[in-house]
Design a protein around this motif. Structure first.
Motif, PDB file in Angstrom:
ATOM      1  N   ASP A 141       0.850  -1.214  -0.027  1.00  0.00           N
ATOM      2  CA  ASP A 141       0.066   0.054   0.046  1.00  0.00           C
ATOM      3  C   ASP A 141       0.791   1.386  -0.101  1.00  0.00           C
ATOM      4  N   ARG A 172      -6.407   5.623  -3.159  1.00  0.00           N
ATOM      5  CA  ARG A 172      -5.537   4.709  -2.786  1.00  0.00           C
ATOM      6  C   ARG A 172      -5.329   4.817  -1.114  1.00  0.00           C
ATOM      7  N   GLN A 175      -8.401   3.089   0.005  1.00  0.00           N
ATOM      8  CA  GLN A 175      -8.260   1.780   0.065  1.00  0.00           C
ATOM      9  C   GLN A 175      -7.258   0.955   1.070  1.00  0.00           C
TER      10      GLN A 175
END
Length: 255
Positions: A141, A172, A175
């Motif tokens: 990530d 992102r 997420q």
């Protein structure tokens, strides 16, 4: 002549039929009526025209009109009662998380009340998700966030591209937070906000560079695994970016 909930006579709303018959009839009727309601052309407390009038206006069947009215009810825009007709509800009852309602609300938000509230929601939720990401994000990530940040560095001189990658940067991080509900809320409201010129403004290279400096502060706090710092950096970025592009004295468009 129809009567409103107080029993007073009211002038029937003027609805404009479309020049070309759309393919998805019920949805098209819903969008047309939603816009009329949210814009105030059909104000709260008034009643929709009766079925035969709506059928004639839109050139559709009664089944289509009934389907459309049920959809409007589900969105909180109207209340259909036997003997009273279909009454437009107060704005407090409208489901602003419904994409059709939110889209209309944004398009008619001349005083930026809805957009100000939307930015507040973004700030609060994305700050929370940035804090969560700082705690639970994986190394993959983090690398993905850094990669998007590098792309943003290259795109500051091209605002149109920068804006699209900016959305990917925020998404992102959401997420990485693993907060699917929060991400869904933000994706819904932000997608509609971005359709409004008043929300987007006219960013230039200097604005993009400033925004990316703020992105970098968020990324630094994420990499440091600092939840509070990440939350503060994200909130400061979202609120600061809005204050820079928000029109100072918005008002209704010129007639």
């Amino acid at each position: 002549m129809a009567k409103n909930v107080s029993g007073r006579a009211e002038e029937p709303p003027v609805l404009k039929p479309w020049p070309k018959r759309p393919a998805r009839l019920a949805q098209a009727v819903v969008e047309n009526l939603t816009d009329s309601i949210v814009s105030g052309a059909i104000p709260p407390g008034s009643t929709l025209p009766v079925e035969p009038e709506l059928c004639e206006t839109f050139g559709v069947s009664r089944i289509t009109i009934r389907e459309a009215v049920k959809s409007l009810e589900a969105k909180g825009l109207v209340l259909a009662r036997q003997g009273y007709g279909t009454t437009v509800t107060p704005p407090e009852e409208w489901n602003l998380l419904d994409p059709v309602v939110l889209s209309a609300a944004v398009q008619h938000d001349d005083e930026l009340v809805v957009l100000d509230h939307l930015v507040g929601i973004r700030s609060a939720l994305e700050a929370q998700m940035a804090a969560q990401a700082a705690e639970v994000a994986t190394d993959d990530d983090m690398r993905a966030v850094e990669e998007i940040l590098s792309r943003l560095d290259e795109e500051t001189a091209v605002p149109a591209r920068f804006i699209e990658t900016d959305v990917a940067f925020h998404d992102r991080i959401m997420q990485a937070s693993r907060n699917r509900l929060g991400r869904s809320v933000i994706r819904t409201v932000h997608a509609q906000a971005r359709t409004a010129f008043l929300y987007n403004g006219t960013p230039d290279t200097a604005m993009c560079e400033q925004a990316n400096a703020e992105h970098r502060k968020v990324a630094e706090r994420l990499l440091a695994r600092d939840p509070q710092g990440a939350a503060q950096a994200m909130a400061a970025h979202i609120e600061g970016a809005w204050s820079r592009r928000r029109p100072p004295n918005p008002g209704p468009p010129a007639s």
